[in-house]
Design a protein around this motif. Structure first.
Motif, short mmCIF file in Angstrom:
data_model
loop_
_atom_site.label_atom_id
_atom_site.label_comp_id
_atom_site.label_asym_id
_atom_site.label_seq_id
_atom_site.Cartn_x
_atom_site.Cartn_y
_atom_site.Cartn_z
N VAL A 192 0.83 -1.20 0.00
CA VAL A 192 0.00 0.00 0.00
C VAL A 192 0.87 1.26 0.00
O VAL A 192 0.57 2.23 -0.70
CB VAL A 192 -0.96 -0.01 1.21
CG1 VAL A 192 -1.63 1.35 1.38
CG2 VAL A 192 -2.01 -1.09 1.04
N ARG A 193 1.94 1.23 0.77
CA ARG A 193 2.84 2.40 0.81
C ARG A 193 3.42 2.69 -0.58
O ARG A 193 3.53 3.86 -0.97
CB ARG A 193 3.97 2.17 1.82
CG ARG A 193 3.51 2.23 3.27
CD ARG A 193 4.69 2.19 4.24
NE ARG A 193 4.22 2.06 5.61
CZ ARG A 193 4.07 0.89 6.24
NH1 ARG A 193 4.37 -0.25 5.62
NH2 ARG A 193 3.63 0.86 7.48
N GLN A 194 3.77 1.64 -1.32
CA GLN A 194 4.30 1.86 -2.66
C GLN A 194 3.27 2.53 -3.55
O GLN A 194 3.59 3.46 -4.31
CB GLN A 194 4.74 0.52 -3.28
CG GLN A 194 5.43 0.66 -4.62
CD GLN A 194 6.68 1.52 -4.53
OE1 GLN A 194 7.59 1.25 -3.73
NE2 GLN A 194 6.75 2.58 -5.34
N HIS A 195 2.03 2.09 -3.47
CA HIS A 195 0.96 2.72 -4.25
C HIS A 195 0.76 4.17 -3.82
O HIS A 195 0.55 5.05 -4.66
CB HIS A 195 -0.34 1.94 -4.09
CG HIS A 195 -0.35 0.62 -4.80
ND1 HIS A 195 -0.14 0.49 -6.15
CD2 HIS A 195 -0.57 -0.64 -4.33
CE1 HIS A 195 -0.21 -0.78 -6.50
NE2 HIS A 195 -0.47 -1.49 -5.41
N LEU A 196 0.83 4.42 -2.52
CA LEU A 196 0.64 5.78 -2.01
C LEU A 196 1.74 6.71 -2.51
O LEU A 196 1.48 7.86 -2.91
CB LEU A 196 0.61 5.78 -0.49
CG LEU A 196 -0.68 5.23 0.15
CD1 LEU A 196 -0.47 4.98 1.64
CD2 LEU A 196 -1.84 6.18 -0.07
N TYR A 197 2.98 6.22 -2.53
CA TYR A 197 4.07 7.06 -3.01
C TYR A 197 3.92 7.34 -4.51
O TYR A 197 4.26 8.43 -4.98
CB TYR A 197 5.42 6.40 -2.71
CG TYR A 197 5.75 6.37 -1.23
CD1 TYR A 197 5.57 7.50 -0.44
CD2 TYR A 197 6.25 5.22 -0.62
CE1 TYR A 197 5.85 7.49 0.92
CE2 TYR A 197 6.55 5.20 0.74
CZ TYR A 197 6.34 6.33 1.50
OH TYR A 197 6.62 6.31 2.84
N ASN A 198 3.43 6.34 -5.25
CA ASN A 198 3.17 6.57 -6.68
C ASN A 198 2.08 7.61 -6.87
O ASN A 198 2.19 8.50 -7.74
CB ASN A 198 2.76 5.26 -7.36
CG ASN A 198 3.91 4.28 -7.48
OD1 ASN A 198 5.08 4.67 -7.45
ND2 ASN A 198 3.60 3.00 -7.61
N LEU A 199 1.03 7.53 -6.06
CA LEU A 199 -0.05 8.51 -6.14
C LEU A 199 0.42 9.90 -5.71
O LEU A 199 -0.03 10.92 -6.24
CB LEU A 199 -1.24 8.06 -5.28
CG LEU A 199 -2.04 6.87 -5.80
CD1 LEU A 199 -2.98 6.34 -4.72
CD2 LEU A 199 -2.83 7.26 -7.05
N GLN A 200 1.37 9.91 -4.76
CA GLN A 200 1.93 11.19 -4.33
C GLN A 200 2.70 11.85 -5.48
O GLN A 200 2.63 13.07 -5.67
CB GLN A 200 2.85 10.97 -3.13
CG GLN A 200 3.40 12.26 -2.52
CD GLN A 200 4.34 12.00 -1.37
OE1 GLN A 200 5.09 11.02 -1.36
NE2 GLN A 200 4.31 12.87 -0.37
N GLU A 201 3.43 11.05 -6.23
CA GLU A 201 4.16 11.58 -7.39
C GLU A 201 3.21 12.15 -8.44
O GLU A 201 3.55 13.10 -9.15
CB GLU A 201 5.02 10.47 -8.01
CG GLU A 201 6.21 10.05 -7.16
CD GLU A 201 7.01 8.94 -7.80
OE1 GLU A 201 6.65 8.52 -8.93
OE2 GLU A 201 7.99 8.49 -7.19
N GLU A 202 2.00 11.59 -8.50
CA GLU A 202 0.98 12.09 -9.43
C GLU A 202 0.21 13.27 -8.84
O GLU A 202 -0.72 13.77 -9.45
CB GLU A 202 0.01 10.96 -9.81
CG GLU A 202 0.66 9.79 -10.52
CD GLU A 202 -0.32 8.66 -10.75
OE1 GLU A 202 -1.48 8.94 -11.16
OE2 GLU A 202 0.06 7.49 -10.53
N ARG A 203 0.59 13.68 -7.63
CA ARG A 203 -0.04 14.80 -6.91
C ARG A 203 -1.52 14.55 -6.59
O ARG A 203 -2.31 15.48 -6.49
CB ARG A 203 0.13 16.11 -7.69
CG ARG A 203 1.58 16.51 -7.88
CD ARG A 203 1.71 17.89 -8.49
NE ARG A 203 1.14 17.94 -9.83
CZ ARG A 203 1.10 19.03 -10.58
NH1 ARG A 203 1.59 20.16 -10.12
NH2 ARG A 203 0.58 19.00 -11.79
N LEU A 204 -1.86 13.28 -6.41
CA LEU A 204 -3.24 12.93 -6.10
C LEU A 204 -3.46 12.73 -4.60
O LEU A 204 -4.59 12.80 -4.12
CB LEU A 204 -3.66 11.67 -6.86
CG LEU A 204 -3.68 11.80 -8.39
CD1 LEU A 204 -3.97 10.45 -9.03
CD2 LEU A 204 -4.70 12.84 -8.82
#
Length: 224
Positions: free
Chosen positions: A46-58
């Protein structure tokens, strides 16, 4: 086969990120372990997905102190994520409001809002009639609003009151250029529920909250 496997993994990752976004919209700020439990995944995944979403500014996080250990990262959606949810044709609404204001000035715009408000009240009373018990009426109203994209729900409070929560606003962009839309929303809910009920807006998306929350309490009821 390798291409198929890669495509399958990418598709699963996209679905998981959509579920994370949906949960953050519905539940508000959550930490990675809470999300992992709801999704049936590991905290690391989940943390990996969250960091990816953070990079997308979501998504973004704020640290929250805990009694023991390090502060927890509480993840929430950013305003950028609103584009992923129904917007009620925001650009068209904004353009129409600006044209109405230019053509008929504030007085004409106010009259238009009053007409819209009357029609909404009639529409909602047909779906959430006033002869229902208050909670049933609120649930019927929440169902009607959810169908319009507001993601509404009713919460029972310990003091006997209710919270009417809307987690998304499909007319948010229009409301930014026409504050009367929001004041009419509050007025509409009050008139649908009737004079025997107190309605107060406690949280507001236009004041940087992630949801609109209305406190609903029958008049004369004792608060615990």
């Amino acid at each position: 086969m390798a291409k198929t496997t890669t495509a399958s993994k990418e598709g699963m990752a996209i679905r998981t990120k959509r579920e994370i976004i949906k949960l953050l919209k519905q539940e508000g700020a959550l930490d990675a372990l809470q999300l992992a439990k709801l999704l049936g995944l590991t905290g690391m995944a989940v943390r990996q997905h969250l960091y990816n979403l953070q990079e997308e500014r979501l998504v973004a996080f704020e640290e929250e102190a805990r009694p023991m250990g390090r502060p927890a990262k509480m993840w929430r959606l950013t305003p950028e994520a609103n584009r992923l949810f129904p917007d009620g044709h925001a650009d068209l609404l904004v353009s129409m409001i600006e044209s109405m204001r230019e053509a008929f000035e504030e007085e004409g715009l106010e009259k238009m809002l009053e007409i819209r408000n009357r029609k909404q009240i009639i529409q909602y009373l047909s779906k959430a009639p006033s002869d229902l018990p208050l909670k049933e009426q609120l649930e019927a109203l929440a169902h009607a609003r959810t169908a319009e994209g507001y993601m509404a729900e009713v919460i029972d409070n310990v003091d006997g009151s209710y919270s009417f929560v809307e987690k998304h606003c499909p007319i948010c962009e229009a409301a930014k250029v026409c504050s009367g839309l929001c004041s009419k929303e509050l007025e509409m809910i009050q008139q649908v529920l009737g004079e025997d009920v107190d309605v107060e807006r406690k949280s507001h998306m236009l004041t940087n909250s992630n949801r609109c929350v209305y406190s609903i309490k029958p008049k004369g009821s004792a608060v615990l």
